[in-house]
Each structure stands twice: as C-alpha cells, then as structure tokens.
Write a protein that holds these residues in place. Structure first.
Motif, PDB file in Angstrom:
ATOM      1  N   THR A   1      92.175 -30.826 -15.243  1.00 53.54           N
ATOM      2  CA  THR A   1      93.515 -31.417 -15.217  1.00 53.54           C
ATOM      3  C   THR A   1      93.894 -32.019 -16.563  1.00 53.54           C
ATOM      4  O   THR A   1      93.076 -32.662 -17.219  1.00 53.54           O
ATOM      5  CB  THR A   1      93.590 -32.497 -14.134  1.00 53.54           C
ATOM      6  OG1 THR A   1      93.180 -31.926 -12.894  1.00 53.54           O
ATOM      7  CG2 THR A   1      94.997 -33.050 -13.991  1.00 53.54           C
ATOM      8  N   GLU A   2      95.152 -31.820 -16.931  1.00 54.99           N
ATOM      9  CA  GLU A   2      95.672 -32.373 -18.187  1.00 54.99           C
ATOM     10  C   GLU A   2      96.969 -33.129 -17.927  1.00 54.99           C
ATOM     11  O   GLU A   2      97.640 -32.878 -16.913  1.00 54.99           O
ATOM     12  CB  GLU A   2      95.920 -31.246 -19.205  1.00 54.99           C
ATOM     13  CG  GLU A   2      94.649 -30.508 -19.589  1.00 54.99           C
ATOM     14  CD  GLU A   2      94.870 -29.439 -20.639  1.00 54.99           C
ATOM     15  OE1 GLU A   2      93.902 -28.744 -20.961  1.00 54.99           O
ATOM     16  OE2 GLU A   2      96.020 -29.300 -21.140  1.00 54.99           O
ATOM     17  N   PRO A   3      97.368 -34.021 -18.841  1.00 54.45           N
ATOM     18  CA  PRO A   3      98.600 -34.784 -18.637  1.00 54.45           C
ATOM     19  C   PRO A   3      99.832 -33.904 -18.422  1.00 54.45           C
ATOM     20  O   PRO A   3     100.712 -34.239 -17.626  1.00 54.45           O
ATOM     21  CB  PRO A   3      98.723 -35.611 -19.925  1.00 54.45           C
ATOM     22  CG  PRO A   3      97.316 -35.769 -20.407  1.00 54.45           C
ATOM     23  CD  PRO A   3      96.635 -34.480 -20.047  1.00 54.45           C
ATOM     24  N   ASP A   4      99.901 -32.766 -19.103  1.00 57.21           N
ATOM     25  CA  ASP A   4     101.064 -31.891 -18.983  1.00 57.21           C
ATOM     26  C   ASP A   4     100.763 -30.630 -18.175  1.00 57.21           C
ATOM     27  O   ASP A   4     101.572 -29.707 -18.144  1.00 57.21           O
ATOM     28  CB  ASP A   4     101.561 -31.487 -20.378  1.00 57.21           C
ATOM     29  CG  ASP A   4     102.068 -32.690 -21.164  1.00 57.21           C
ATOM     30  OD1 ASP A   4     102.672 -33.590 -20.544  1.00 57.21           O
ATOM     31  OD2 ASP A   4     101.835 -32.738 -22.389  1.00 57.21           O
ATOM     32  N   ALA A   5      99.604 -30.592 -17.534  1.00 54.29           N
ATOM     33  CA  ALA A   5      99.223 -29.430 -16.729  1.00 54.29           C
ATOM     34  C   ALA A   5      98.372 -29.918 -15.576  1.00 54.29           C
ATOM     35  O   ALA A   5      97.153 -29.829 -15.613  1.00 54.29           O
ATOM     36  CB  ALA A   5      98.459 -28.409 -17.572  1.00 54.29           C
TER      37      ALA A   5
ATOM     38  N   ILE B   1      97.486 -22.718 -15.306  1.00 55.58           N
ATOM     39  CA  ILE B   1      97.883 -21.729 -16.313  1.00 55.58           C
ATOM     40  C   ILE B   1      98.366 -22.414 -17.585  1.00 55.58           C
ATOM     41  O   ILE B   1      98.211 -21.897 -18.690  1.00 55.58           O
ATOM     42  CB  ILE B   1      99.010 -20.829 -15.758  1.00 55.58           C
ATOM     43  CG1 ILE B   1      98.527 -20.058 -14.531  1.00 55.58           C
ATOM     44  CG2 ILE B   1      99.516 -19.874 -16.826  1.00 55.58           C
ATOM     45  CD1 ILE B   1      97.503 -19.001 -14.804  1.00 55.58           C
ATOM     46  N   ALA B   2      98.920 -23.616 -17.451  1.00 58.01           N
ATOM     47  CA  ALA B   2      99.566 -24.284 -18.578  1.00 58.01           C
ATOM     48  C   ALA B   2      98.640 -25.181 -19.383  1.00 58.01           C
ATOM     49  O   ALA B   2      99.108 -25.884 -20.274  1.00 58.01           O
ATOM     50  CB  ALA B   2     100.751 -25.113 -18.063  1.00 58.01           C
ATOM     51  N   ILE B   3      97.342 -25.181 -19.088  1.00 59.54           N
ATOM     52  CA  ILE B   3      96.485 -26.099 -19.835  1.00 59.54           C
ATOM     53  C   ILE B   3      96.521 -25.776 -21.327  1.00 59.54           C
ATOM     54  O   ILE B   3      96.621 -24.621 -21.733  1.00 59.54           O
ATOM     55  CB  ILE B   3      95.031 -26.102 -19.317  1.00 59.54           C
ATOM     56  CG1 ILE B   3      94.333 -24.777 -19.586  1.00 59.54           C
ATOM     57  CG2 ILE B   3      94.961 -26.479 -17.852  1.00 59.54           C
ATOM     58  CD1 ILE B   3      92.841 -24.835 -19.291  1.00 59.54           C
TER      59      ILE B   3
ATOM     60  N   PRO C   1      95.753 -18.683 -26.404  1.00 62.81           N
ATOM     61  CA  PRO C   1      96.885 -19.531 -26.008  1.00 62.81           C
ATOM     62  C   PRO C   1      97.688 -18.903 -24.877  1.00 62.81           C
ATOM     63  O   PRO C   1      97.792 -17.671 -24.773  1.00 62.81           O
ATOM     64  CB  PRO C   1      97.712 -19.637 -27.298  1.00 62.81           C
ATOM     65  CG  PRO C   1      96.743 -19.365 -28.398  1.00 62.81           C
ATOM     66  CD  PRO C   1      95.766 -18.364 -27.847  1.00 62.81           C
ATOM     67  N   ALA C   2      98.259 -19.749 -24.027  1.00 63.89           N
ATOM     68  CA  ALA C   2      99.006 -19.268 -22.867  1.00 63.89           C
ATOM     69  C   ALA C   2     100.123 -18.307 -23.264  1.00 63.89           C
ATOM     70  O   ALA C   2     100.380 -17.316 -22.575  1.00 63.89           O
ATOM     71  CB  ALA C   2      99.571 -20.456 -22.089  1.00 63.89           C
TER      72      ALA C   2
ATOM     73  N   ARG D   1      97.846 -12.058 -21.816  1.00 63.31           N
ATOM     74  CA  ARG D   1      98.388 -11.003 -20.960  1.00 63.31           C
ATOM     75  C   ARG D   1      97.233 -10.398 -20.159  1.00 63.31           C
ATOM     76  O   ARG D   1      96.366  -9.775 -20.745  1.00 63.31           O
ATOM     77  CB  ARG D   1      99.089  -9.918 -21.778  1.00 63.31           C
ATOM     78  CG  ARG D   1     100.284 -10.396 -22.574  1.00 63.31           C
ATOM     79  CD  ARG D   1     101.458 -10.787 -21.649  1.00 63.31           C
ATOM     80  NE  ARG D   1     102.631 -11.168 -22.413  1.00 63.31           N
ATOM     81  CZ  ARG D   1     102.852 -12.373 -22.908  1.00 63.31           C
ATOM     82  NH1 ARG D   1     101.974 -13.342 -22.703  1.00 63.31           N
ATOM     83  NH2 ARG D   1     103.938 -12.624 -23.603  1.00 63.31           N
ATOM     84  N   PRO D   2      97.209 -10.563 -18.846  1.00 64.13           N
ATOM     85  CA  PRO D   2      98.115 -11.350 -18.015  1.00 64.13           C
ATOM     86  C   PRO D   2      97.930 -12.849 -18.240  1.00 64.13           C
ATOM     87  O   PRO D   2      97.027 -13.260 -18.983  1.00 64.13           O
ATOM     88  CB  PRO D   2      97.706 -10.953 -16.595  1.00 64.13           C
ATOM     89  CG  PRO D   2      96.250 -10.645 -16.718  1.00 64.13           C
ATOM     90  CD  PRO D   2      96.115  -9.971 -18.053  1.00 64.13           C
ATOM     91  N   ARG D   3      98.761 -13.645 -17.579  1.00 69.91           N
ATOM     92  CA  ARG D   3      98.732 -15.094 -17.807  1.00 69.91           C
ATOM     93  C   ARG D   3      97.402 -15.715 -17.450  1.00 69.91           C
ATOM     94  O   ARG D   3      97.029 -16.756 -17.986  1.00 69.91           O
ATOM     95  CB  ARG D   3      99.831 -15.784 -16.996  1.00 69.91           C
ATOM     96  CG  ARG D   3     101.252 -15.422 -17.381  1.00 69.91           C
ATOM     97  CD  ARG D   3     102.247 -16.341 -16.684  1.00 69.91           C
ATOM     98  NE  ARG D   3     102.009 -16.399 -15.250  1.00 69.91           N
ATOM     99  CZ  ARG D   3     102.364 -17.431 -14.482  1.00 69.91           C
ATOM    100  NH1 ARG D   3     102.947 -18.487 -15.022  1.00 69.91           N
ATOM    101  NH2 ARG D   3     102.127 -17.408 -13.178  1.00 69.91           N
ATOM    102  N   THR D   4      96.675 -15.076 -16.529  1.00 71.82           N
ATOM    103  CA  THR D   4      95.401 -15.647 -16.079  1.00 71.82           C
ATOM    104  C   THR D   4      94.233 -15.284 -16.993  1.00 71.82           C
ATOM    105  O   THR D   4      93.098 -15.686 -16.732  1.00 71.82           O
ATOM    106  CB  THR D   4      95.082 -15.170 -14.656  1.00 71.82           C
ATOM    107  OG1 THR D   4      95.141 -13.740 -14.620  1.00 71.82           O
ATOM    108  CG2 THR D   4      96.079 -15.750 -13.661  1.00 71.82           C
TER     109      THR D   4
END
Length: 393
Positions: free
Chosen positions: A128-132, A137-139, A176-177, A181-184
């Motif tokens: 877990t992150e402050p913005d994710a 996916i957004a870490i 980086p996100a 490709r793919p996002r995962t």
C-alpha cells in the motif's frame, strides 16, 4: 461432500485453543493499552509449531495447508485474542511462510523457511502507498537495475510489523505503470533485509497513531536507494503480479478466519452479559429484542465460516478462489462488526467502560470492513466476475 474438518485441522483447533485459554481478556487489554506485541503467546505458538503449519516438513514445518492456518487463526481469535490474532498469523506465517513456500527458489526456501520455523525470522508485507491504496496497478515505488542488484526508492503506508521484521516482502515496479503493457506487467516482488537497510539509513519508518489493533504498529515506510541483490527476487522479475495475487487471496482468507473467530469471541462476551444482567429481575437475554439479534449474528458467523473454509480448501488445491476469498472476507468482516456493535448495545452504558473488553473489540472489528480490501471493491469484484455486470472502475 464432506463437511467434517480433517483431523489435522481439528488438532490445530484444540492445540491453539489450549494456548489461547491460558490468557484472559485482561492480558489482551494490557497488550493493546501498552501497544505491545503479545510476546508470551507468540513464543508459545512458535514453540509448538502452530505458526509454521503451512511450511513443508523438509524445512521444519508441519506440511499442512492454508485451511489449517485459517483454523489456527480463527481459534486464537475466538480464544481471546480477537483482532490481534489476524496480524499474528498474517505477518510471518502468511506473508513470509506461505509466499516463500509457493514462490521461493530452493536457495530462498533453505535460507528463510527454517528461520521462520524456529522463530528467528519474522516478516512483513509492503504494497500500500499513499497515492495507491486499493489500486495496486498505480503503485509508484520503483526499482532500477544496477549491475546484478535492484535499487529501490519509494514510500509505503500502513505497513504493519516492520519494527519486528527481519525481512519485508516488498511489491515494487521495475517497469513504470505508464510504460507497462499490459498494465499488470512490470511488477517485481522482493525480499528486503529490513535490519540491514535500517542500519544503512536507506529504510526508515514512522508508526501511525491508530484507533485500534494496537498490539502491532502500522507505519509509514520510506525507501531511499535500498539495495536488494538479484537473488532476493521472489518469482520472475517484471512478472510479480502473479505472485501478488497469490499473496492477496490467502490474506483475504485469513482475514476472514480472523473475522469469524473475533465474531465468535465478542458474541460469547455479549451472551455472557445477557445471561447475567437482570435489572428488572429477569436476564436481559430473555428479551427477544436482545436475543434475536445475537441469534442472527450466530447464523451469519456460521455462513462466513463455511465460505472461509471453502476458499482455503480451494487455495490448497491450486484451484481458482478469488471470488470465494472475497466473499469470505466480506461476510466475515460484516458478521464480526455486527457482533461487536450488538455486544456494545447489549452491554448498554457499561460498554463505554474500559473495565469491559467490548471497547477494544468494537475498535478492532471496525477496521476489518476496510482492510485488507474495502468491502466496496469486494462488491465490485462480485458484480463483475460473478454477475457479469460492467466494470465500474
């Protein structure tokens, strides 16, 4: 169809219950008030091998499965620990033991698993992150390659047990996100030597003041050029999403087991009070307004237990269990919260007194509706994957 627990699981239930039975509510209240790990109980669990049930025998464990681990957690929670039990079984038995057993190399297994079994090594998990938060996916924590090492920088939040951990199971991006490709793709799971990084000043942490579950600290973690050797990658570089889901499903199943056990504990406390309290000459438990809500909670807990065991059974057999894990977590967390809320109401004004354990149970039960995944996301998963409804996020 056979709904009897295997002998291995019933033996676990009896063994862990025997340990839990040595410690009363005063003990758990003191641990929570003093914000300290239940060291005495943990020592007994380690000594009896109750924490390493799912580690293969060749590394010193019991060679059992997630079902036995879930039964152990449920039994400890129901025996008095309540919400504290979940962390005792998630941090090292699950995040360390299960993950390395399933995804570690032979060298990693021999290096880490016997140390977990002996109690020399404890672990934590950092995603877990402050913005994710729920959106993994957004870490943004990033690992760059430097020779054969990976160098990690970023920030994590709500990382429980880092102050005790020898190693951290860390989820980071190596692509980086925006480029993945793919996002995962582009995730890598690392085993980070916490004590070494702290000594070098590349990893620091700050505990977060919390409403409850104070037997373990939850911290902000800051990583600044933490160096991790390539041999400490869990699974394949850039392909860590498969490893991640194999961490998250057991986490949800074990959280559900903790919810069932915690719900049973608080229901027992509520019923004991309802049998004894007689302000008008008759125990309040004789009143249907008190009895019926408690009876309904018992039914909800039994249903949650069945789904928890089913999800663990599926996972142990290598079968898909994402929906079952989510449903188990959803129903168990809700049943535990309803039990705590009803126990509070049953105790009336006395629930506000810290002389009773209801306040601690009430605080600890509420967070289970939010972690390890918010119930809204669980419902979104069920709507999409079980009902065929359009994705909502």
């Amino acid at each position: 169809m056979d709904f009897d627990l295997p002998e291995s699981a019933t033996a676990v239930r009896e063994g862990v219950r025997a340990i839990a039975g040595k410690y009363g509510q005063d003990y758990w209240d003191r641990c929570d008030t003093e914000k300290r790990w239940p060291e005495e109980v943990w020592t007994e669990l380690v000594k009896g091998g109750w924490h390493s049930l799912a580690i293969p025998e060749e590394y010193g464990g019991a060679g059992q499965g997630l079902l036995e681990l879930a039964v152990a957690l449920e039994s400890l929670a129901a025996g008095g620990a309540g919400g504290a039990a979940s962390f005792m079984y998630l941090l090292t038995p699950a995040f360390g033991g299960l993950t390395i057993t399933r995804h570690g190399t032979e060298e990693q297994k021999r290096a880490f698993l016997p140390a977990i079994v002996s109690g020399e090594l404890e672990t934590c998990f950092a995603i877990t992150e402050p913005d994710a938060g729920s959106n993994a996916i957004a870490i943004g924590t990033q690992a760059r390659r430097d020779g054969t090492d990976l160098v990690v920088s970023g920030q994590k939040i709500w990382i429980s047990g880092v102050e005790r951990a020898g190693f951290m199971v860390l989820v980071t991006r190596t692509i980086p996100a925006a480029e993945a490709r793919p996002r995962t793709s582009g995730f890598t799971v690392l085993l980070v030597d916490v004590k070494e990084a702290v000594a070098k000043g590349t990893l620091t942490y700050r505990p977060i003041p919390k409403l409850g579950t104070n037997t373990v600290a939850s911290s902000m973690v800051f990583l600044d050029e933490v160096r991790v050797p390539a041999e400490r990658v869990l699974g394949e570089p850039d392909q860590g999403f498969a490893v991640l889901w194999d961490i998250l499903n057991p986490e949800r199943i074990l959280a559900a087991a903790g919810g069932v056990g915690s719900g049973e504990l608080v229901l027992e406390v509520a019923c004991a009070y309802a049998r004894e309290r007689a302000p008008f000459g008759t125990p309040i438990g004789a009143n249907q307004g008190v009895a019926f809500p408690l009876a309904r909670i018992k039914a909800q807990l039994e249903l949650a237990r069945l789904m928890t065991y089913k999800a663990a059974w599926l996972w142990d057999r290598g079968r898909p269990c994402g929906s079952e894990a989510n449903i188990a977590k959803l129903t168990a967390a809700d049943a535990a919260w309803q039990a705590a809320d009803r126990a509070f109401q049953t105790h009336g004004g006395m629930a506000y007194s810290l002389e009773y354990p209801v306040a601690r149970m009430f605080r600890d039960a509420r967070i289970a509706k939010n972690i390890p995944v918010a119930e809204e996301l669980v419902l979104a998963h069920i709507a999409q994957h079980e009902l065929g409804l359009p994705r909502s996020y």
